[in-house]
Design a protein around this motif. Structure first.
Motif, mmCIF file in Angstrom:
data_model
loop_
_atom_site.group_PDB
_atom_site.id
_atom_site.type_symbol
_atom_site.label_atom_id
_atom_site.label_comp_id
_atom_site.label_asym_id
_atom_site.label_seq_id
_atom_site.Cartn_x
_atom_site.Cartn_y
_atom_site.Cartn_z
ATOM 1 N N LEU A 276 0.841 -1.193 0.000
ATOM 2 C CA LEU A 276 0.000 0.000 0.000
ATOM 3 C C LEU A 276 0.877 1.244 0.000
ATOM 4 O O LEU A 276 1.924 1.272 0.641
ATOM 5 N N ASN A 277 0.424 2.264 -0.698
ATOM 6 C CA ASN A 277 1.192 3.514 -0.715
ATOM 7 C C ASN A 277 1.388 4.035 0.703
ATOM 8 O O ASN A 277 2.484 4.423 1.093
ATOM 9 N N THR A 278 0.309 4.072 1.480
ATOM 10 C CA THR A 278 0.393 4.537 2.865
ATOM 11 C C THR A 278 -0.381 3.580 3.753
ATOM 12 O O THR A 278 -1.609 3.597 3.760
ATOM 13 N N PRO A 279 0.348 2.717 4.461
ATOM 14 C CA PRO A 279 -0.328 1.716 5.311
ATOM 15 C C PRO A 279 -0.534 2.231 6.730
ATOM 16 O O PRO A 279 -0.120 3.338 7.086
ATOM 17 N N THR B 86 -3.182 7.600 -3.716
ATOM 18 C CA THR B 86 -2.858 8.100 -2.377
ATOM 19 C C THR B 86 -1.374 8.426 -2.323
ATOM 20 O O THR B 86 -0.546 7.649 -2.812
ATOM 21 N N ALA B 87 -1.036 9.545 -1.718
ATOM 22 C CA ALA B 87 0.370 9.908 -1.576
ATOM 23 C C ALA B 87 1.090 8.881 -0.701
ATOM 24 O O ALA B 87 0.483 8.203 0.117
ATOM 25 N N VAL B 88 2.397 8.787 -0.897
ATOM 26 C CA VAL B 88 3.237 7.953 -0.030
ATOM 27 C C VAL B 88 3.664 8.834 1.153
ATOM 28 O O VAL B 88 4.368 9.812 0.980
ATOM 29 N N TRP B 89 3.168 8.491 2.326
ATOM 30 C CA TRP B 89 3.321 9.391 3.475
ATOM 31 C C TRP B 89 4.770 9.698 3.799
ATOM 32 O O TRP B 89 5.090 10.777 4.295
#
Lengths: 408, 352
Positions: B60-63, B233-236
């Protein structure tokens, strides 16, 4: 291959027989080591109709418990006999969370949850009966917020419950409808019993004592369920609410003055009658508008359609915990009138007639504030009573058949 | 050429070790969960290090932050079955679809692939009656994972990213707690596999490839547009992305599964999912309602420009039950997440 009609009928019949002959089980859980896993397993294993029966003794938990099966009863051996201790709780926002319908929690004591005591979310036909929920260190800001906490629930019964020490409200019903709170005791909480953003509630034959405020009916902005209305408060003992406010700063109830019997804020159609209200140093009954900023256009911050009648009022209002309260009491001959209204009759952006009130149990102190919460603008006036009778009162709350049955 | 390669691969497999038995779809779909993980044959070795055929890794991009646990994720679909693309929410997965997620700790968080200890493997199985969540907890020998429905506490000791020893009181959720996060209007559902969270690269055989494109290519997914036309979704943790996008992605991944209009925290009226566009519902100048002492004496969930007086950050920084958020899934503070959200709150134009 197609099934024959006979096969289908046979299967259906078997299913019906199974359903009707399936015996409700009792799952016994005793105190002792591994109580967390044993009780939580029972709460997962229970089938509709089952009873999870907790033995006498003290159960120690390290985490929150939860129930998500319909029509299950969780029953202890009695208040003070079966004690669920959450002093060692490491996670979860409450001691016990119920998310299913037709559940009864009864005959046990819960202690020292880190957050709320027992909560139901989105539950229909939820009953809390003969429970004690308490924080054993007395009133403290670090205690959990709510003792018994049904939220977004329908058909709520709270009967013979005792809550002590909640840092917000002992018995708190939020965003719910069709509610009975009776025969219960709320003491040493910030708010004893609170009905908030809820509709159709009967609060009767309870004792609210030694709280900061005894019984509160509020409506707050910005919530999925707003516009609470139709609550009756009757037959209660609302006496000696004299605990200093220990709510964490910033919480709405942190603004409740010490020594309020019944407080009505921004709610509609509330009838307060036949209660004993005494020993509350600020006010017996207080009606105020929500005074903080909000930007919810659907929200009405005024209390309206309120009836206060035929209560037995003792000594109240001798030292209001309000700015200038002492002077006010002195100026009025030692105490302020028992019923206090902030006098706000309109709010910018809110359409409709001025609030209808019938405050029979006077004298009534009308602060005539220029705007909500602006105590410095008060132009107090006192009248023997205020308004005229005739506001309709909701009929008694009726719970579904089977939920409101006498204790076995 | 590709066909030839596939044929060659098949021949090679036949010529090598005996082909492992396929994933046990009947066991996945059985009414009663298997007492131990191996019964599903999702992996070909007892330690679950080698995925069986039919499992596709994903990321996931941002888990969600889970006490620094490393997570490996696989999707299993029954042979020939496909997931259907949706631009919002999780994809439509066919019956038999299984999401496999293993939580693990390396001895040293700075070396995520060395000396890895598996803690638990969670399954989300799509049965005909709906999704079912199961959790299997690994033994110390790392040879067997057994079903734990009532949850468990497991002590984990690691070296943290600063080189210091860190003790983690890891909580395996009970079955109902799975549902507290994985709940949409009270029904169990996956959270992660949404278009926007899968719209990023993963290395397949050492070569990075967009996951939506890869799933489409290998026949797992139908109806997906080109990745650039899909939401993302952005990668945090990617400092090259805009701060607000990273922060919103973090809040979505860590809070939005509960704080959304259909989630467990719906009654709070605080909605932190990415789809929410009303600033008041996102917490801007929002007063606490049922936060209790979680509010920490502060007035607003988000006080723009003022991280120090925003309840949101206060609850992220706490380790105390009754105060900390999320309520489940962590016992330590996500310092990097706190830093990100603090920077975001600081960057918001102050209103006072």
């Amino acid at each position: 291959m197609a099934y024959s009609n006979a096969t289908i009928w046979g299967a259906a019949l078997a299913a019906v027989l199974l359903a009707s002959t399936a015996q409700a089980k009792t799952l016994d859980v005793a105190a002792g080591p591994d109580a967390q896993e044993r009780l939580q397993t029972a709460l997962l294993d229970a089938k509709p109709g089952d009873v999870v029966s907790l033995g006498a003794g003290k159960f120690d938990f390290t985490d929150g418990l939860s129930l998500d099966v319909d029509n299950v009863t969780v029953a202890g051996a009695g208040q003070g006999k079966t004690i669920l201790s959450f002093a060692g709780q490491k996670s979860a926002g409450e001691g016990l969370l119920v998310t299913s319908d037709g559940v009864t929690i009864r005959d046990l004591t819960m202690q020292d949850t880190k957050g709320d005591g027992v909560k139901s979310k989105g539950a229909d036909r939820i009953s809390f009966v003969a429970l004690t929920v308490e924080w054993t260190g007395g009133p403290k800001e670090t205690n959990g917020a709510y003792g018994v906490y049904p939220v977004a629930s329908t058909n709520v019964l709270i009967d013979k419950v005792t809550v002590r020490g909640a840092s917000d409200a002992g018995i708190y019903v939020g965003q719910s409808k069709n509610i009975i709170v009776r025969n219960s005791r709320a003491e040493f909480n910030v708010a004893g019993i609170e009905i908030e953003n809820s509709t159709d509630a009967d609060v009767h034959d309870n004792v609210a004592t030694h709280n900061t405020g005894g019984i509160l009916v509020f409506d707050l902005p910005g919530l999925p369920v707003m516009g609470g209305h139709s609550t009756r408060i009757y037959g209660n003992q609302v006496v000696d609410n004299d605990t200093a406010n220990f709510a964490p700063k910033g919480n709405i109830v942190a603004a409740v003055p010490m020594g309020v019997g019944v407080m009505l804020m921004a709610n509609r159609d509330v009838h307060v009658f036949d209660n004993d209200i005494s020993g509350n140093q600020t006010s017996a009954v207080m009606l105020i508008a929500f005074s903080r900023s909000f930007d919810d256009k659907a929200y009405n911050p005024l209390p309206r359609d309120i009836v206060v009648r035929d209560n037995r009022l003792g000594r109240n209002g001798w030292l209001p915990s309000l700015p200038g309260g002492k002077m006010l009491a002195q100026a009025m001959g030692g105490s302020v009138p028992p019923v206090l209204w902030d006098g706000i009759t309109s709010y910018p952006g809110i359409e409709g007639p001025a609030p209808r009130l019938y405050l029979k149990d006077g004298p009534v102190l009308n602060l005539n504030l220029a705007k909500p919460g602006a105590v410095e603008t008060a132009k107090p006036s006192v009248t023997p009573s205020l308004g005229t009778p005739g506001l309709p009162e909701r009929a008694a709350v009726v719970l579904p058949a089977g939920q409101d049955k006498p204790a076995s | 050429m590709r066909r030839l390669a596939a044929l060659l691969a098949a021949v090679l497999m036949l010529g090598a070790a005996p082909r492992p038995a396929p994933v046990a779809l009947d066991v996945l779909l059985a009414e009663t969960p298997a007492p131990s993980l191996d019964a599903y044959r999702l992996f070909t070795d007892p330690g679950a290090r080698s995925a069986n055929a039919g499992l596709t890794p994903y990321a996931l991009n941002t888990p969600l932050f889970s006490d620094h646990a490393e997570k490996s994720r696989f999707l299993f679909l029954p042979p020939g079955a496909k997931a259907a693309y949706k631009p919002t929410g999780v994809f439509d997965f066919p019956v038999g679809a299984t999401l496999v997620k293993t939580f693990a700790y390396p001895a040293d968080l700075r070396k995520p692939v060395d000396h890895v200890r598996f803690i638990e493997t969670r399954l989300l199985i799509h049965k005909a009656s709906g999704w079912v969540a199961l959790t299997y907890v690994w033994n110390d020998e790392q040879t067997k994972a057994v079903l734990k429905r009532a949850g468990a506490r497991i002590e984990v000791s690691v070296i943290d990213k600063a080189g210091q020893p860190l003790a983690i009181d890891y909580a395996v959720p009970n079955f109902n707690q799975c549902k507290e996060c994985h709940s949409l209007s009270g029904v169990l559902a996956p959270i992660g596999p949404k278009a926007r969270n899968l719209n990023g690269d993963l290395a397949y055989g050492g070569k990075p490839e967009n996951q939506l494109a890869h799933w489409t290519k290998i026949g797992l997914l139908t109806g997906a547009p080109a990745p650039r036309a899909a939401p993302r979704t952005a990668v945090w943790s990617d400092a090259k992305e805009p701060l607000a996008d990273r922060a919103r992605a973090y809040l979505d991944g860590n809070c939005g599964h509960c704080h959304n209009p259909q989630g467990m925290a719906s009654n709070s009226g605080l909605f932190l999912n990415l789809e929410e566009d009303d600033p008041a519902k996102q917490g801007f100048h929002r007063r606490p309602v049922a936060a209790g002492r979680g509010a920490g004496g502060l007035e607003f969930d988000i006080d723009p420009g003022h991280p120090e007086s925003s309840i949101l950050l206060h609850r992220m920084k706490s380790r105390e039950p009754g105060v900390m958020m999320p309520e489940l899934g962590r016992s330590v503070v996500d310092d990097e997440g706190v830093a990100l959200i603090a920077a975001y709150l600081k960057s918001l134009p102050p209103t006072r």
